[in-house]
Write a protein that holds these residues in place. Structure first.
Motif, PDB file in Angstrom:
ATOM      1  N   GLU A 187       1.008  -0.858  -0.610  1.00  0.00           N
ATOM      2  CA  GLU A 187      -0.214   0.226   0.190  1.00  0.00           C
ATOM      3  C   GLU A 187       1.161   1.518  -0.244  1.00  0.00           C
ATOM      4  OE1 GLU A 187      -3.159  -0.546   2.946  1.00  0.00           O
ATOM      5  OE2 GLU A 187      -3.919  -1.992   2.040  1.00  0.00           O
ATOM      6  N   VAL A 188       2.139   1.283  -0.749  1.00  0.00           N
ATOM      7  CA  VAL A 188       3.278   2.219  -1.375  1.00  0.00           C
ATOM      8  C   VAL A 188       2.643   2.475  -2.875  1.00  0.00           C
ATOM      9  CG1 VAL A 188       4.045   2.252   1.132  1.00  0.00           C
ATOM     10  CG2 VAL A 188       4.710   1.244  -1.193  1.00  0.00           C
ATOM     11  N   LYS A 189       3.768   3.397  -3.356  1.00  0.00           N
ATOM     12  CA  LYS A 189       3.467   4.162  -4.443  1.00  0.00           C
ATOM     13  C   LYS A 189       3.895   4.148  -4.874  1.00  0.00           C
ATOM     14  CE  LYS A 189       1.945   9.522  -3.504  1.00  0.00           C
ATOM     15  NZ  LYS A 189       0.920   9.225  -3.420  1.00  0.00           N
ATOM     16  N   PRO A 190       4.049   2.864  -6.437  1.00  0.00           N
ATOM     17  CA  PRO A 190       4.948   2.038  -7.048  1.00  0.00           C
ATOM     18  C   PRO A 190       5.353   3.182  -8.184  1.00  0.00           C
ATOM     19  CG  PRO A 190       1.793   1.335  -8.034  1.00  0.00           C
ATOM     20  CD  PRO A 190       1.965   3.011  -6.592  1.00  0.00           C
ATOM     21  N   ILE A 191       6.336   3.286  -8.136  1.00  0.00           N
ATOM     22  CA  ILE A 191       7.028   4.580  -9.019  1.00  0.00           C
ATOM     23  C   ILE A 191       7.505   3.981 -10.249  1.00  0.00           C
ATOM     24  CG2 ILE A 191       8.486   6.362  -9.265  1.00  0.00           C
ATOM     25  CD1 ILE A 191       5.954   6.778  -7.715  1.00  0.00           C
ATOM     26  N   ASP A 192       7.523   4.314 -11.757  1.00  0.00           N
ATOM     27  CA  ASP A 192       8.124   3.451 -12.610  1.00  0.00           C
ATOM     28  C   ASP A 192       9.602   4.091 -12.717  1.00  0.00           C
ATOM     29  OD1 ASP A 192       8.452   2.099 -14.871  1.00  0.00           O
ATOM     30  OD2 ASP A 192       6.643   2.343 -16.094  1.00  0.00           O
ATOM     31  N   THR A 193      10.389   3.112 -13.723  1.00  0.00           N
ATOM     32  CA  THR A 193      12.041   3.402 -13.628  1.00  0.00           C
ATOM     33  C   THR A 193      11.376   4.811 -14.797  1.00  0.00           C
ATOM     34  OG1 THR A 193      13.816   2.353 -14.015  1.00  0.00           O
ATOM     35  CG2 THR A 193      12.342   1.471 -15.404  1.00  0.00           C
ATOM     36  N   VAL A 194      13.565   5.130 -15.368  1.00  0.00           N
ATOM     37  CA  VAL A 194      13.181   6.267 -15.147  1.00  0.00           C
ATOM     38  C   VAL A 194      13.490   5.705 -17.036  1.00  0.00           C
ATOM     39  CG1 VAL A 194      14.951   7.302 -14.500  1.00  0.00           C
ATOM     40  CG2 VAL A 194      15.477   5.714 -16.204  1.00  0.00           C
ATOM     41  N   PHE A 195      12.923   6.740 -17.703  1.00  0.00           N
ATOM     42  CA  PHE A 195      13.118   6.207 -19.906  1.00  0.00           C
ATOM     43  C   PHE A 195      14.802   7.263 -19.917  1.00  0.00           C
ATOM     44  CE2 PHE A 195      11.529   7.710 -23.923  1.00  0.00           C
ATOM     45  CZ  PHE A 195      11.230   5.767 -24.691  1.00  0.00           C
ATOM     46  N   VAL A 196      15.248   6.607 -20.463  1.00  0.00           N
ATOM     47  CA  VAL A 196      16.526   7.087 -20.615  1.00  0.00           C
ATOM     48  C   VAL A 196      16.768   7.956 -21.956  1.00  0.00           C
ATOM     49  CG1 VAL A 196      17.691   5.059 -19.548  1.00  0.00           C
ATOM     50  CG2 VAL A 196      17.563   5.472 -21.814  1.00  0.00           C
ATOM     51  N   ASP A 197      16.171   7.788 -23.284  1.00  0.00           N
ATOM     52  CA  ASP A 197      16.423   8.529 -24.136  1.00  0.00           C
ATOM     53  C   ASP A 197      15.583   9.551 -23.864  1.00  0.00           C
ATOM     54  OD1 ASP A 197      16.566  10.088 -27.103  1.00  0.00           O
ATOM     55  OD2 ASP A 197      15.799   8.144 -27.766  1.00  0.00           O
ATOM     56  N   PHE A 198      15.664  11.198 -23.105  1.00  0.00           N
ATOM     57  CA  PHE A 198      15.387  11.663 -22.997  1.00  0.00           C
ATOM     58  C   PHE A 198      15.404  13.269 -24.303  1.00  0.00           C
ATOM     59  CE2 PHE A 198      19.720  12.690 -22.165  1.00  0.00           C
ATOM     60  CZ  PHE A 198      19.632  14.786 -22.950  1.00  0.00           C
ATOM     61  N   ARG A 199      15.260  12.641 -25.347  1.00  0.00           N
ATOM     62  CA  ARG A 199      14.851  13.638 -26.471  1.00  0.00           C
ATOM     63  C   ARG A 199      13.783  12.962 -27.389  1.00  0.00           C
ATOM     64  NH1 ARG A 199      20.899  13.495 -26.657  1.00  0.00           N
ATOM     65  NH2 ARG A 199      22.149  14.597 -26.591  1.00  0.00           N
TER      66      ARG A 199
ATOM     67  N   LEU B 257       8.966   8.595 -24.914  1.00  0.00           N
ATOM     68  CA  LEU B 257       7.841   9.180 -22.953  1.00  0.00           C
ATOM     69  C   LEU B 257       6.999   8.848 -23.127  1.00  0.00           C
ATOM     70  CD1 LEU B 257       9.166   9.136 -20.366  1.00  0.00           C
ATOM     71  CD2 LEU B 257       9.304  11.788 -20.934  1.00  0.00           C
ATOM     72  N   GLU B 258       6.149   9.743 -23.406  1.00  0.00           N
ATOM     73  CA  GLU B 258       4.933   9.761 -23.237  1.00  0.00           C
ATOM     74  C   GLU B 258       3.753   9.038 -23.762  1.00  0.00           C
ATOM     75  OE1 GLU B 258       1.022  12.809 -24.747  1.00  0.00           O
ATOM     76  OE2 GLU B 258       2.923  13.502 -25.167  1.00  0.00           O
ATOM     77  N   SER B 259       4.082   7.777 -24.527  1.00  0.00           N
ATOM     78  CA  SER B 259       3.597   6.816 -25.141  1.00  0.00           C
ATOM     79  C   SER B 259       4.144   5.549 -23.931  1.00  0.00           C
ATOM     80  CB  SER B 259       3.991   6.421 -26.231  1.00  0.00           C
ATOM     81  OG  SER B 259       3.817   6.272 -26.929  1.00  0.00           O
ATOM     82  N   ASP B 260       4.770   5.579 -23.273  1.00  0.00           N
ATOM     83  CA  ASP B 260       5.366   4.543 -22.281  1.00  0.00           C
ATOM     84  C   ASP B 260       4.834   5.216 -20.965  1.00  0.00           C
ATOM     85  OD1 ASP B 260       7.351   2.678 -22.788  1.00  0.00           O
ATOM     86  OD2 ASP B 260       8.118   3.380 -20.278  1.00  0.00           O
ATOM     87  N   CYS B 261       4.592   6.335 -20.589  1.00  0.00           N
ATOM     88  CA  CYS B 261       4.158   6.581 -19.050  1.00  0.00           C
ATOM     89  C   CYS B 261       3.016   6.491 -19.162  1.00  0.00           C
ATOM     90  CB  CYS B 261       4.615   8.084 -19.577  1.00  0.00           C
ATOM     91  SG  CYS B 261       6.120   8.324 -19.289  1.00  0.00           S
ATOM     92  N   ARG B 262       1.671   6.484 -20.746  1.00  0.00           N
ATOM     93  CA  ARG B 262       0.679   6.469 -19.998  1.00  0.00           C
ATOM     94  C   ARG B 262       0.293   4.681 -20.679  1.00  0.00           C
ATOM     95  NH1 ARG B 262      -2.522  10.110 -21.442  1.00  0.00           N
ATOM     96  NH2 ARG B 262      -1.162  12.656 -22.035  1.00  0.00           N
TER      97      ARG B 262
ATOM     98  N   ILE C  38       5.949  13.471 -17.624  1.00  0.00           N
ATOM     99  CA  ILE C  38       5.585  12.909 -17.024  1.00  0.00           C
ATOM    100  C   ILE C  38       3.784  13.598 -15.973  1.00  0.00           C
ATOM    101  CG2 ILE C  38       6.181  11.718 -14.722  1.00  0.00           C
ATOM    102  CD1 ILE C  38       8.992  11.698 -16.411  1.00  0.00           C
ATOM    103  N   ASN C  39       3.897  14.567 -15.852  1.00  0.00           N
ATOM    104  CA  ASN C  39       3.235  14.912 -14.868  1.00  0.00           C
ATOM    105  C   ASN C  39       1.848  15.044 -15.744  1.00  0.00           C
ATOM    106  OD1 ASN C  39       5.065  15.951 -12.718  1.00  0.00           O
ATOM    107  ND2 ASN C  39       5.287  17.249 -12.981  1.00  0.00           N
ATOM    108  N   ARG C  40       1.517  15.281 -16.935  1.00  0.00           N
ATOM    109  CA  ARG C  40       1.323  15.112 -17.636  1.00  0.00           C
ATOM    110  C   ARG C  40       0.060  13.577 -17.437  1.00  0.00           C
ATOM    111  NH1 ARG C  40       2.169  17.394 -21.946  1.00  0.00           N
ATOM    112  NH2 ARG C  40       2.407  16.134 -23.323  1.00  0.00           N
ATOM    113  N   CYS C  41       0.735  12.784 -18.197  1.00  0.00           N
ATOM    114  CA  CYS C  41       0.914  10.951 -17.994  1.00  0.00           C
ATOM    115  C   CYS C  41      -0.199  11.081 -16.841  1.00  0.00           C
ATOM    116  CB  CYS C  41       1.892  11.091 -18.813  1.00  0.00           C
ATOM    117  SG  CYS C  41       1.710  11.290 -20.697  1.00  0.00           S
ATOM    118  N   TYR C  42       0.252  10.855 -15.872  1.00  0.00           N
ATOM    119  CA  TYR C  42       0.121  10.457 -14.384  1.00  0.00           C
ATOM    120  C   TYR C  42      -0.946  11.217 -13.648  1.00  0.00           C
ATOM    121  CZ  TYR C  42       3.488   7.378 -15.189  1.00  0.00           C
ATOM    122  OH  TYR C  42       4.482   5.930 -15.244  1.00  0.00           O
ATOM    123  N   ALA C  43      -1.266  12.300 -14.367  1.00  0.00           N
ATOM    124  CA  ALA C  43      -2.056  13.412 -13.717  1.00  0.00           C
ATOM    125  C   ALA C  43      -3.673  12.087 -14.060  1.00  0.00           C
ATOM    126  CB  ALA C  43      -2.289  14.430 -13.765  1.00  0.00           C
ATOM    127  N   PRO C  44      -4.584  13.042 -13.134  1.00  0.00           N
ATOM    128  CA  PRO C  44      -6.079  12.251 -14.721  1.00  0.00           C
ATOM    129  C   PRO C  44      -6.392  13.377 -14.899  1.00  0.00           C
ATOM    130  CG  PRO C  44      -6.525  12.445 -11.802  1.00  0.00           C
ATOM    131  CD  PRO C  44      -4.433  13.046 -12.016  1.00  0.00           C
TER     132      PRO C  44
END
Length: 287
Positions: free
Chosen positions: A192-204, A209-214, A235-241
């Motif tokens: 019952e803690v937050k699950p946080i996904d790992t980094v997306f290494v290709d920052f360009r 990134l958006e597809s993977d976050c969704r 990231i903020n946009r994808c994980y917000a309802p």
């Protein structure tokens, strides 16, 4: 503690820390581990302490990733950074809950020394970076009182396994790392803690990134670590309802509030039951 986006900042770079300050991340993780060369570990600790002491106006959580317990550097890191203004420690290469119990004892003593309330410093754990850790994920529940999040990492696990790569030609994780990702998600839900996904290494690659976050949010992750400030807004946009999700969640809750004895109801032409109600409450809690 809202943790949609957690941005790593090298612990030996005040310039990069300054650039990260106003990027919109929910947490900045000042890194004393992998991004700092051995010769700079001591100076990075000093910089971290000074940045925590500065107590500048901020709307993000202050995390520090310490060095792993097997390096012999963890306690020195904690002695340097546990002080008022620190919100959480990120623990890398944890082998299981016993490591968190040990660090929790260190924090008890260091908080008392610093005049901080016991439990003020929370813990987030990178829970899949060793082979041993993969057999210990169930031990995080019931959760340690300080534990707020579990996340996973593939690179150190790859090194531990002797893998030549952890990605398929199309960029998908190979099977062992799909297992690590899924097991971390299950472990976080059980604790019952937050699950946080790992980094997306290709920052360009913002589209990737958006597809993977969704996909990640679809599966149940509630946030993601970042390695560059440009990743934070996505990231903020994808994980917000979305507005639609919020509206639908409110309808489900209102329907059950109006029919407290019901187990199944119709909302917007579809049948919903208690799991939908639980999901709706989680959606509103994430706003």
């Amino acid at each position: 503690m809202k943790l949609r986006s957690l941005l790593f900042v090298p612990g030996d770079s005040e310039r990069k820390f300054g650039r990260a300050n106003d990027c919109g991340a929910d947490a900045l993780i000042l890194d004393l581990e992998d991004s700092v060369a051995p010769a700079k570990k001591a100076s990075a600790r000093d910089l971290a302490a000074n940045l925590i002491d500065a107590k500048n106006q901020r709307n993000w959580q202050f995390f520090v990733r310490v060095n792993a317990l097997d390096t012999g550097l963890t306690l020195e890191d904690l002695v340097a950074v546990v002080r008022p203004g620190l919100d959480a420690i990120m623990v890398p290469k944890a082998n299981g809950a016993a490591d968190i119990e040990r660090i929790g004892h260190y924090l008890d003593a260091l908080e008392a020394k610093a005049g901080m309330p016991q439990g003020a410093v929370r813990l987030a754990v990178v829970a899949t970076e060793t082979a041993k850790a993969m057999f210990s994920l169930g031990a995080y529940q019931p959760a340690h009182p300080r534990l707020v999040a579990l996340t996973w990492g593939a690179e150190d696990l790859s090194a531990a396994l002797g893998a030549t790569d952890n990605k398929e030609p199309d960029g998908a994780w190979t099977f062992p790392y799909q297992v690590a990702r899924a097991q971390c998600l299950f472990a976080a839900a059980a604790a019952e803690v937050k699950p946080i996904d790992t980094v997306f290494v290709d920052f360009r690659d913002s589209q990737g990134l958006e597809s993977d976050c969704r996909r990640s949010r679809r599966d149940g992750f509630t946030g993601r670590m970042a390695i560059h400030p440009d990743q934070v807004a996505i990231i903020n946009r994808c994980y917000a309802p979305s507005k639609g999700e919020i509206e639908h969640a409110r309808k489900i809750i209102a329907a059950f509030d109006a029919n407290p004895g019901a187990g199944t109801l119709g909302v917007d032409g579809k049948m919903v039951d208690i799991p939908h109600l639980k999901a709706a409450r989680k959606t509103l809690a994430s706003i």
